[in-house]
Design a protein around this motif. Structure first.
Motif, PDB file in Angstrom:
ATOM      1  N   GLN A 215       0.796  -1.000  -0.039  1.00  9.77           N
ATOM      2  CA  GLN A 215       0.237  -0.012   0.025  1.00  9.77           C
ATOM      3  C   GLN A 215       1.081   0.902   0.546  1.00  9.77           C
ATOM      4  OE1 GLN A 215      -2.465   0.336   3.242  1.00  9.77           O
ATOM      5  NE2 GLN A 215      -3.733   2.013   2.720  1.00  9.77           N
ATOM      6  N   CYS A 216       1.901   0.956   0.731  1.00 13.26           N
ATOM      7  CA  CYS A 216       2.975   2.453   0.893  1.00 13.26           C
ATOM      8  C   CYS A 216       3.235   2.076  -0.151  1.00 13.26           C
ATOM      9  CB  CYS A 216       3.866   2.719   1.836  1.00 13.26           C
ATOM     10  SG  CYS A 216       2.596   3.128   3.965  1.00 13.26           S
ATOM     11  N   THR A 217       4.290   1.305  -0.878  1.00 11.41           N
ATOM     12  CA  THR A 217       5.003   1.492  -2.174  1.00 11.41           C
ATOM     13  C   THR A 217       3.913   1.712  -2.930  1.00 11.41           C
ATOM     14  OG1 THR A 217       6.486  -0.697  -0.958  1.00 11.41           O
ATOM     15  CG2 THR A 217       6.577   0.395  -3.711  1.00 11.41           C
ATOM     16  N   ALA A 218       3.226   1.692  -3.204  1.00  9.56           N
ATOM     17  CA  ALA A 218       1.923   1.836  -4.700  1.00  9.56           C
ATOM     18  C   ALA A 218       1.922   3.693  -4.081  1.00  9.56           C
ATOM     19  CB  ALA A 218      -0.061   1.432  -3.887  1.00  9.56           C
ATOM     20  N   GLY A 219       1.270   4.157  -2.662  1.00  6.63           N
ATOM     21  CA  GLY A 219       1.538   5.004  -2.537  1.00  6.63           C
ATOM     22  C   GLY A 219       2.255   6.466  -2.955  1.00  6.63           C
ATOM     23  N   ILE A 220       3.553   5.863  -2.551  1.00 12.17           N
ATOM     24  CA  ILE A 220       4.817   6.853  -2.906  1.00 12.17           C
ATOM     25  C   ILE A 220       4.936   6.571  -5.030  1.00 12.17           C
ATOM     26  CG2 ILE A 220       7.353   6.117  -3.138  1.00 12.17           C
ATOM     27  CD1 ILE A 220       6.954   5.203  -0.288  1.00 12.17           C
ATOM     28  N   GLY A 221       5.065   5.364  -5.457  1.00 13.35           N
ATOM     29  CA  GLY A 221       4.818   5.772  -6.824  1.00 13.35           C
ATOM     30  C   GLY A 221       3.516   6.909  -7.157  1.00 13.35           C
TER      31      GLY A 221
ATOM     32  N   GLU B  85       9.597   2.533  -7.530  1.00 17.35           N
ATOM     33  CA  GLU B  85       8.278   1.970  -6.808  1.00 17.35           C
ATOM     34  C   GLU B  85       6.813   1.459  -7.432  1.00 17.35           C
ATOM     35  OE1 GLU B  85       8.572   2.423  -4.027  1.00 17.35           O
ATOM     36  OE2 GLU B  85      11.047   3.909  -4.091  1.00 17.35           O
ATOM     37  N   LEU B  86       5.985   1.795  -8.410  1.00 19.80           N
ATOM     38  CA  LEU B  86       4.682   0.688  -8.879  1.00 19.80           C
ATOM     39  C   LEU B  86       5.093  -0.806  -9.241  1.00 19.80           C
ATOM     40  CD1 LEU B  86       3.433   4.075 -11.123  1.00 19.80           C
ATOM     41  CD2 LEU B  86       2.549   3.381  -8.959  1.00 19.80           C
ATOM     42  N   ALA B  87       6.014  -1.130  -9.869  1.00 22.05           N
ATOM     43  CA  ALA B  87       6.682  -2.142 -10.610  1.00 22.05           C
ATOM     44  C   ALA B  87       6.833  -3.025  -8.844  1.00 22.05           C
ATOM     45  CB  ALA B  87       7.800  -1.723 -11.098  1.00 22.05           C
ATOM     46  N   ARG B  88       7.891  -2.213  -7.943  1.00 23.67           N
ATOM     47  CA  ARG B  88       7.514  -3.492  -6.305  1.00 23.67           C
ATOM     48  C   ARG B  88       5.990  -3.496  -6.280  1.00 23.67           C
ATOM     49  NH1 ARG B  88       8.467  -7.182  -4.309  1.00 23.67           N
ATOM     50  NH2 ARG B  88       9.250  -7.499  -1.691  1.00 23.67           N
TER      51      ARG B  88
ATOM     52  N   ILE C 292       3.090  -3.954  -7.526  1.00 25.43           N
ATOM     53  CA  ILE C 292       2.847  -4.478  -8.494  1.00 25.43           C
ATOM     54  C   ILE C 292       3.012  -6.545  -8.340  1.00 25.43           C
ATOM     55  CG2 ILE C 292       2.529  -6.048 -10.781  1.00 25.43           C
ATOM     56  CD1 ILE C 292       2.200  -2.850 -12.092  1.00 25.43           C
ATOM     57  N   GLU C 293       4.489  -6.151  -8.172  1.00 22.41           N
ATOM     58  CA  GLU C 293       4.520  -7.833  -7.680  1.00 22.41           C
ATOM     59  C   GLU C 293       4.472  -8.120  -5.707  1.00 22.41           C
ATOM     60  OE1 GLU C 293       9.403  -6.951  -7.185  1.00 22.41           O
ATOM     61  OE2 GLU C 293       9.028  -6.834  -9.348  1.00 22.41           O
TER      62      GLU C 293
ATOM     63  N   ALA D 172      -3.405  -4.425  -7.652  1.00 23.32           N
ATOM     64  CA  ALA D 172      -2.032  -4.571  -8.472  1.00 23.32           C
ATOM     65  C   ALA D 172      -2.604  -4.110 -10.049  1.00 23.32           C
ATOM     66  CB  ALA D 172      -2.361  -6.249  -9.120  1.00 23.32           C
ATOM     67  N   GLY D 173      -4.110  -4.095 -10.376  1.00 23.21           N
ATOM     68  CA  GLY D 173      -4.655  -3.219 -11.122  1.00 23.21           C
ATOM     69  C   GLY D 173      -4.498  -1.802 -11.473  1.00 23.21           C
ATOM     70  N   LEU D 174      -4.830  -0.954 -10.510  1.00 21.25           N
ATOM     71  CA  LEU D 174      -5.088   0.235  -9.592  1.00 21.25           C
ATOM     72  C   LEU D 174      -2.770   0.589 -10.291  1.00 21.25           C
ATOM     73  CD1 LEU D 174      -6.715   0.628  -6.291  1.00 21.25           C
ATOM     74  CD2 LEU D 174      -7.381   1.096  -8.930  1.00 21.25           C
ATOM     75  N   ALA D 175      -1.861  -0.271  -9.710  1.00 17.89           N
ATOM     76  CA  ALA D 175      -0.514   0.259 -10.264  1.00 17.89           C
ATOM     77  C   ALA D 175      -0.149  -0.070 -10.833  1.00 17.89           C
ATOM     78  CB  ALA D 175       0.016  -0.937  -8.950  1.00 17.89           C
TER      79      ALA D 175
END
Length: 697
Positions: A524-530, A545-548, A550-551, A562-565
């Motif tokens: 959640q936080c990684t996606a937020g940073i991205g 950040e977004l790739a991580r 998604i993983e 995953a879809g939102l990222a």
């Protein structure tokens, strides 16, 4: 893609509630969202049947309507002491002139002397817009400046009478004055406002009633027979009340309750020589039966600018039906002020300041009342969050005083209405909670009010409340609560445009999640940073950040995350001309989001619009138009006006890339109009720049 239209003659026939579709040149399809039917608000309250005198004042106000200035709405400020009848005069006079303002009459209380302080201008603008039917479904602007801009834009083309009651100062009023001489703003205030006078406002000071009219008001309440039987006592009572209508009403109400007692023995005539209102209010309080007295004493301890019967019932441990009757009785005695009726709350009351000052309660009573009131807010907020944002995490709660008769949240509209009307009470409630050390309750309340901040776009309030919430969570010492407040504050900063603060908080949240070895929160936080880096167009920094994210979401089998990222990573790649990476990512995002149960139609449409943008950048122009048009139709069907405007802009970009300058200008103009109607000033400027660059080619 072929879009059917109702008539080949390019006229729309029949009745449509969705967007209007117009076919222009072959190959071009234009969506023009149909304007919702205008509501005509009639918000002025009724005038009391015992209204007395003021013909001279009404004539003076009539005179102010002659020779009105051009270019801006005239402003009339009615000033006078507490209880002098400012609201009654303003309301009666406004009713007389309502026909001059056929687009509606609006009423907003500015709460100069309210618990929690005066209402901020952005909150008032929001209330005015909602009164005009704008923002149904919660689609008002995020920013305070945009809210005020939307209000001015909306009022610029309408003939409106706006009544602003109980103003604190000119700073509350000036941002709300329409630049339209066909509107009228009527303000009531205890004190004159020189800053408004400097802008051309007219002031009218309201004096006490003359002795003759004071006696006439008493006669209308007490009855002519009783006044004729004791003329000297009636005149003495009028003098004791100093011609103040509120004091006269309180004194007359006390006399009505004891019809057998001669007026000459009225307590106001044998009381010490005090000011009329404190004296008559004190007398009214001393004559209260115990049930009313108890309820009023405890109600003054509720930290809220206004009260409804379910909130008072919960806070005072009184059955709801009995509370409703007691509030009505207290209002009839002029100890409470009935301020109107609100959806999801019913009749709403305000405790008069002079009543609050006269009543005192022990500290232990205040603690219990505040605890019960907080529990009432939390229980209702939890019902709204479960209905409006069911995926929002629930924090542990104490369940000390669960309301026996909760607010009936029966549908989305009721939930949103309750949140909208309770918003002014949030900060006073949090302040009281902090003072009493109720840190867990305060944290849970902020967290459960997420739909208010998220669905109803209260970003200004969201940042303030979540800063407090993070402090409360730390004082509580609950690790999950600290994490939740950290990330929701980050989201609030991102929406407010303070991206550095958002990035810092997301990093703090990720550190907490890493210490707890919680992959879901790390994702959640990684996606937020991205997402924050993406919003500031720092695409190379956003991509890892977004790739991580998604993983992590893929490992968690979280298709929505995953879809939102994937949407953002694909869009970032497309905007850096890497369409070979972008197209499969965006197609995967669409597949992931379409597979969700329950469905998520808004984010499915978002995936489509970004996929269409990538197809356009890849040179797949016909496919891009088809994809973006499908997204546009979905946004329009959902009633999401911001994304409808975005998708319209993307169609303009797609047309511009193929050299269709005229078509692109049409799309851009349509999008700019939609943004302007939403008060989105930054988007309006961006579209202005796009059109200017297009026309200068």
């Amino acid at each position: 893609m072929t879009v059917p239209v109702p008539s080949v003659s390019n006229r729309i026939t029949g009745t449509r509630s969705g967007p209007v579709v117009q076919a222009g040149r072959v190959g071009d399809v234009h969506f023009h969202p149909s304007a919702p039917p205008r509501q005509v608000p009639r918000q002025l309250t009724a005038v009391t049947r015992v209204f007395t005198d003021r013909e001279h004042d009404e004539a003076a106000l009539d005179g102010l309507l002659t020779g009105l200035p051009e270019g801006t709405a005239p402003v009339i400020v009615i000033t006078g002491a507490c209880g002098i009848g400012k609201r009654a005069l303003a309301t009666r006079w406004s009713h007389r002139h309502a026909e001059r303002y056929p687009d509606g009459q609006l009423l907003v209380r500015l709460r100069a002397d309210s618990v929690g302080g005066p209402a901020p201008a952005a909150e008032i603008a929001r209330s005015l817009l909602l009164g005009l039917g704008e923002g149904q479904g919660g689609h008002l602007p995020w920013q305070a400046a945009d809210l005020q801009a939307l209000w001015r834009s909306t009022a610029a083309t309408r003939r409106l009478l706006v009544m602003l009651e109980d103003a604190a100062d000119a700073d509350q009023v000036l941002p709300l004055v329409p630049a339209n001489a066909d509107c009228l703003v009527v303000v009531t205030s205890r004190s004159p406002m020189p800053a408004l006078a400097a802008h051309g406002a007219h002031h009218h000071h309201l004096a006490p009633l003359t002795p003759v009219h004071a006696v006439r008001l008493l006669a209308r309440i007490l009855g002519e027979d009783r006044v004729r039987a004791e003329p000297a006592a009636t005149e003495a009572l009028a003098r004791a009340c100093d011609g103040n209508p509120l004091a006269l009403s309180l004194a007359a109400g006390e006399a009505v309750l004891v019809p057998a007692r001669p007026l000459v023995h009225h307590p106001a005539l044998i009381a010490p020589d005090l000011e009329s209102i404190p004296m008559t209010t004190a007398l009214a309080l001393t004559s209260l039966p115990e049930p009313e007295a108890r309820l009023l004493r405890l109600a003054t301890l509720i930290p809220a600018p206004d009260l409804d019967h379910l909130a008072v019932a919960a806070a005072t441990a009184t059955p709801a039906a009995q509370t409703l009757n007691l509030l009505h009785e207290l209002s009839a005695r002029h100890l409470l002020e009935h301020t109107g009726r609100q959806s999801a709350r019913g009749d709403v009351y305000r405790i008069r300041p002079e009543v609050r000052e006269l009543l005192r309660n022990p500290a232990d009573a205040r603690r219990r009342v505040v605890q019960c009131y907080l529990d009432h807010l939390i229980a209702t907020a939890q019902d709204t969050v479960q209905r409006l944002t069911p995926h929002h995490r629930i924090l542990p709660r104490q369940h000390r005083h669960h309301p026996a008769e909760p607010v009936p949240i029966t549908d989305d509209r009721t939930a949103q209405d309750w949140l909208e009307t309770i918003a002014p009470a949030v900060l006073p409630a949090l302040a009281a909670a902090h003072e009493l050390g109720e840190h867990q309750a305060a944290t849970v309340l902020v967290h459960d009010l997420w739909p208010l901040f998220h669905r109803l776009r209260r970003t200004d309030l969201s940042v303030t409340c979540h800063k407090l919430g993070l402090n409360f969570a730390r004082l509580w010492g609950h690790r999950l609560a600290i994490y939740e407040m950290t990330t929701t504050l980050a989201i609030s900063h991102k929406r407010a445009g303070t991206h550095q603060d958002a990035l810092r908080l997301y990093e703090e949240g990720r550190a907490l999640a890493t210490e707890d070895q919680d992959p879901s929160r790390i994702a959640q936080c990684t996606a937020g940073i991205g997402a924050t880096l993406y919003e500031t167009e720092q695409y190379p920094a956003a991509e890892p950040e977004l790739a991580r994210a998604i993983e992590l979401y893929t490992d968690l089998i979280d298709r929505r995350g995953a879809g939102l990222a994937e949407i953002l990573l694909g869009s970032a790649a497309a905007r850096q001309s890497n369409t070979d990476l972008a197209l499969p990512l965006l197609q995967q995002a669409l597949t992931d989001l379409e597979s969700l149960t329950p469905p998520d139609p808004l984010n499915v449409a978002r995936a489509k619009v970004f996929l269409g943008e990538a197809q356009s950048l890849a040179g797949q122009h016909d496919l891009a138009t088809t994809t973006i048009t499908e997204a546009l139709r979905a946004f329009a069907d959902l009633g999401h006006r911001h994304w409808t405007a975005h998708a319209t802009e993307y169609l303009g970009q797609a047309a511009e890339r193929t050299g269709q300058t005229e078509s692109a200008a049409d799309w851009y103009s349509s999008s700019q109009d939609q943004y302007r109607n939403l008060g989105a000033t930054r988007d309006v400027k961006r579209l202005h720049d796009r059109l200017l660059a297009l026309l200068n080619r």
